[in-house]
Design an enzyme around this catalytic site. Structure first.
Site, PDB file in Angstrom:
ATOM      1  N   LYS A   1      22.321 -41.543 -20.368  1.00 33.26           N
ATOM      2  CA  LYS A   1      23.757 -41.844 -20.848  1.00 33.26           C
ATOM      3  C   LYS A   1      24.817 -41.052 -20.330  1.00 33.26           C
ATOM      4  O   LYS A   1      25.814 -41.485 -19.735  1.00 33.26           O
ATOM      5  CB  LYS A   1      23.903 -42.115 -22.272  1.00 33.26           C
ATOM      6  CG  LYS A   1      22.882 -43.166 -22.674  1.00 33.26           C
ATOM      7  CD  LYS A   1      23.612 -44.597 -22.427  1.00 33.26           C
ATOM      8  CE  LYS A   1      23.315 -45.480 -21.385  1.00 33.26           C
ATOM      9  NZ  LYS A   1      21.759 -45.675 -21.179  1.00 33.26           N
TER      10      LYS A   1
ATOM     11  N   HIS B   1       9.126 -22.963 -19.203  1.00 34.13           N
ATOM     12  CA  HIS B   1       8.263 -22.921 -18.039  1.00 34.13           C
ATOM     13  C   HIS B   1       9.280 -23.152 -16.869  1.00 34.13           C
ATOM     14  O   HIS B   1       9.004 -23.836 -15.944  1.00 34.13           O
ATOM     15  CB  HIS B   1       7.254 -24.186 -18.003  1.00 34.13           C
ATOM     16  CG  HIS B   1       6.332 -24.051 -19.057  1.00 34.13           C
ATOM     17  ND1 HIS B   1       5.221 -23.224 -19.059  1.00 34.13           N
ATOM     18  CD2 HIS B   1       6.318 -24.611 -20.544  1.00 34.13           C
ATOM     19  CE1 HIS B   1       4.912 -23.263 -20.393  1.00 34.13           C
ATOM     20  NE2 HIS B   1       5.306 -23.869 -21.034  1.00 34.13           N
TER      21      HIS B   1
ATOM     22  N   LYS C   1      24.908 -52.818 -12.772  1.00 40.81           N
ATOM     23  CA  LYS C   1      24.186 -53.364 -13.948  1.00 40.81           C
ATOM     24  C   LYS C   1      23.130 -53.895 -13.784  1.00 40.81           C
ATOM     25  O   LYS C   1      22.090 -53.449 -14.546  1.00 40.81           O
ATOM     26  CB  LYS C   1      25.043 -54.396 -14.518  1.00 40.81           C
ATOM     27  CG  LYS C   1      24.340 -54.784 -15.959  1.00 40.81           C
ATOM     28  CD  LYS C   1      24.410 -53.754 -16.964  1.00 40.81           C
ATOM     29  CE  LYS C   1      23.895 -54.302 -18.169  1.00 40.81           C
ATOM     30  NZ  LYS C   1      23.772 -53.087 -19.140  1.00 40.81           N
TER      31      LYS C   1
HETATM   32  C1  AGP Z   1      20.888 -47.823 -17.887  1.00 37.89           C
HETATM   33  O1  AGP Z   1      21.990 -47.340 -18.732  1.00 37.89           O
HETATM   34  C2  AGP Z   1      20.943 -48.119 -16.564  1.00 37.89           C
HETATM   35  N1  AGP Z   1      22.144 -49.130 -16.406  1.00 37.89           N
HETATM   36  C3  AGP Z   1      19.808 -48.460 -15.796  1.00 37.89           C
HETATM   37  O2  AGP Z   1      18.840 -47.144 -15.756  1.00 37.89           O
HETATM   38  C4  AGP Z   1      18.991 -49.482 -16.285  1.00 37.89           C
HETATM   39  O3  AGP Z   1      18.352 -49.250 -17.520  1.00 37.89           O
HETATM   40  C5  AGP Z   1      17.827 -49.675 -15.184  1.00 37.89           C
HETATM   41  O4  AGP Z   1      18.346 -50.153 -13.998  1.00 37.89           O
HETATM   42  C6  AGP Z   1      16.770 -51.089 -15.793  1.00 37.89           C
HETATM   43  O5  AGP Z   1      17.329 -52.235 -15.917  1.00 37.89           O
HETATM   44  P1  AGP Z   1      16.741 -53.272 -16.473  1.00 37.89           P
HETATM   45  O6  AGP Z   1      16.237 -53.215 -17.967  1.00 37.89           O
HETATM   46  O7  AGP Z   1      17.602 -54.715 -16.361  1.00 37.89           O
HETATM   47  O8  AGP Z   1      15.368 -53.548 -15.800  1.00 37.89           O
END
Ligand code: AGP
Length: 596
Positions: free
Chosen positions: A473, A492, A591
């Site tokens: 995040k 480590h 997204k």
């Molecule tokens: C998370 O904040 C990101 N936007 C990204 O890691 C996302 O979780 C990942 O691309 C998976 O997306 P999905 O859950 O739609 O498969």
């Protein structure tokens, strides 16, 4: 989450309804529909975005109508399942935002009394309930029909021969907009600000009748209620974010509701509705990307704790090229979008290997749900911010539900243990709300450390994946280099990077790893790192070790990831805000990743 609009006036309703509906598209966009009361009730609906409805619907005469844009929760996003839905006579049309949790039993009763259904939605039962009660007008029929409904709703109803809209709500928003010789209805003010800024908010249990010249509100006893209009000063863009500065913050604050909705109808009885037939699985393989992968890592701890089934977790893009496993796993693919190319590829690989597959998805009818044997839908509603927040916490809810089902099947979860878990699940929305109530404290701390170039997040056991998610995040929206580690791993190698310039966020709830976490905090503090600890209220030890402490209300440790990740979502949000980052649309990422 869906979008509802209504218009009762003297102008043609059709263009006004479409114009208002478009401003609610962020609430859902898999299908849309419109119903207008003319000489008879006219209705048209289409799969796809509102633009599809607009370009295919016929001209419709009439000055009273309702319209809807859908985010499917029950029933695939098809034209048949689009709202408005009607009764048998097609003289009553309704639109709905919410979840009717007892719709199956209502539908069985209605079918037995001769009603015929044209969709697979939960919503349609309400149209038939209104039809069955329609003797003394729509207000009376709606008031009687909602008495049978369990779950959440905002309904708007129109009927042939009735120059009015009747609407009601329970937990889903509903607002009336007051015009001159015309009145409006919507899920939120965004839809109506172009036409009026005078709004009357409808409250749970109330029924409202809207005509061109009147707005009458009735309480649950049928008594008339008077209510002053409120003047809205938001501009349109702010209104779409519900007054929040960013979609991400709005979605962080939607988590109590999203968790509540994701539990609806799934933990009521002693035995929740099984997600799949009784298949004995020797092990579980969870496959996902990014934040969803972190949900899978938490899920591993939950499933192994409750169901004693060996569980492994793999990144989708790695799973596809890993050696074929010998045993017969249940392959669980977690993807909020349901469209991530790597995870879709993994689903196909799992099927090729002859494995049973399950998806945990937030979008009904998305590609993954058509590839797998079973799906558990999260009910977070559309998530606009690139950074996953409410879809993550509802994925964790799905993990608890899956683990409880596997535990029941394997008889490793006693009835008493299940009841205790159900009790805590019911309180999860409140546990999250407690964290949201601390936002100012978290913001002040985030501002204190927002200049850091590097930041470390450490945790153990079930909160090790939460350290990873907190780091993700932070890095993806503030561009601060956040790294998550299992706290026991620092010595480590990573300890070489620890200095007074690198704050460390340490998750230290009072579980079986607590003493070790205190040791890790000392380890990094001794090397100059400022430490921000996250722990339980009433823990007086932590402030002896950490520079700053953020406290959450005590909760069984197995559930602690849910409130803790909300702390870290706010932490990341406020660091990004302090650094002036484009929080909803961070650089270089999207997204949904539909490329491999
Ligand atoms: C998370 O904040 C990101 N936007 C990204 O890691 C996302 O979780 C990942 O691309 C998976 O997306 P999905 O859950 O739609 O498969």
């Amino acid at each position: 989450m869906c979008g509802i609009v209504g218009y009762a006036g003297r102008r043609g309703a059709q263009p006004i309804l479409l114009d208002c509906l478009k401003r609610l598209e962020y609430r859902g966009y898999d299908s849309a529909g419109i119903a207008i009361v003319g000489k008879e009730l006219q209705l048209f609906k289409a799969k796809g975005e509102i633009a599809v409805l607009e370009s295919t619907m016929p001209e419709m005469e009439g000055s009273v109508g309702i319209a809807h844009t859908r985010w499917a929760t029950q029933g695939k996003p098809t034209t048949e399942n689009a709202h408005p839905l009607t009764d048998c006579s097609r003289k009553v049309a309704i639109v709905h935002n919410g979840i009717i949790s007892n719709f199956m039993e209502l539908k069985e009763g209605l079918l037995r009394s001769g009603h015929t259904f044209s969709s697979e939605t939960d919503t349609e039962v309400f149209a038939h309930l209104v039809e069955a009660e329609l003797k003394d007008g729509l207000v009376d029929a709606v008031s009687k029909a909602i008495a049978k409904i369990e779950g959440t709703y905002a309904f708007a109803v129109v009927g042939e021969g009735h120059d009015e809209i009747v609407a009601t709500r329970r937990e889903s928003p509903l607002v009336v907009g007051l015009g001159e010789g015309e009145n409006f209805l919507a899920s939120d003010v965004t839809a109506l600000l172009k036409y009026t800024n005078r709004m009357v908010y409808i409250r749970d249990g109330e029924v409202v009748r809207v005509t061109a010249d009147s707005v009458d509100i009735f309480d649950s006893k049928g008594e008339k209620v008077s209510r002053e209009a409120e003047k809205i000063t938001w501009n349109l863009e702010d209104a779409e974010k519900g007054g929040y500065p960013h979609f991400m913050l709005k979605e962080i604050y939607e988590q109590p509701e999203a968790i509540h909705d994701s539990l609806l109808g799934r933990i009521e009885g002693e035995e929740s509705e099984p997600f799949f037939q009784d298949n004995r699985f020797s092990n579980v393989k969870i496959v996902a990307c990014g934040t969803s992968y972190h949900a899978g890592l938490v899920g591993k701890y939950i499933i192994e704790e409750l169901a004693r089934i060996p569980t492994t977790v793999q990144i989708s893009s790695e799973y596809r090229y890993s050696p074929v496993a010998r045993e017969n796993p249940l392959v669980v693919l977690i993807t909020q979008s349901g469209e991530t190319a790597d995870t879709l590829g993994a689903a196909r690989e799992a099927k090729k290997r002859g494995n049973k597959t399950m998806s945990i998805a937030n979008v009904v009818g998305s590609a993954i749900t058509r590839e797998v044997d079973y799906t558990i839908y999260t009910r977070a509603g559309p998530e606009i911010g690139v950074a996953a927040t409410k879809t993550f916490t509802t994925q964790l809810v799905a993990m608890y539900l899956l683990a409880m089902e596997l535990g029941a099947q394997n008889k490793t979860l006693t009835a008493q243990a299940r009841r205790s878990m159900v009790g805590t699940l019911r309180n999860l929305p409140r546990a999250v709300q407690d964290v949201l109530n601390q936002a100012r404290v978290i913001e002040a701390l985030a501002n204190k450390y927002s200049d850091a170039r590097d930041m470390f997040f450490i945790g153990r056991s079930i909160n090790y994946p939460i350290a990873l998610e907190g780091a993700l995040k932070t890095k993806e929206i503030s561009y601060v280099h956040g790294e998550g580690y299992p706290a026991g791993e620092l010595k480590h190698g990573p300890l070489a990077l620890i200095s007074k310039e690198s704050p460390v966020v340490a998750i230290a709830v009072r579980d079986h790893t607590y003493e070790k976490m205190l040791g890790n905090i000392s380890e990094v503090s001794a090397r100059g790192s400022p430490v921000i600890a996250i722990g339980f209220e009433g823990d007086t030890e932590l402030s002896k070790f950490a520079d700053d402490v953020i406290r959450i209300r005590e909760i069984p440790p197995i559930f602690s990831p849910v409130p803790i990740i909300v702390v870290l979502q706010l932490w990341a949000y406020y660091i990004a805000k302090a650094r002036g980052c484009p929080i909803d649309k961070p650089r270089n990422i999207a997204k949904t990743v539909t490329v491999e």
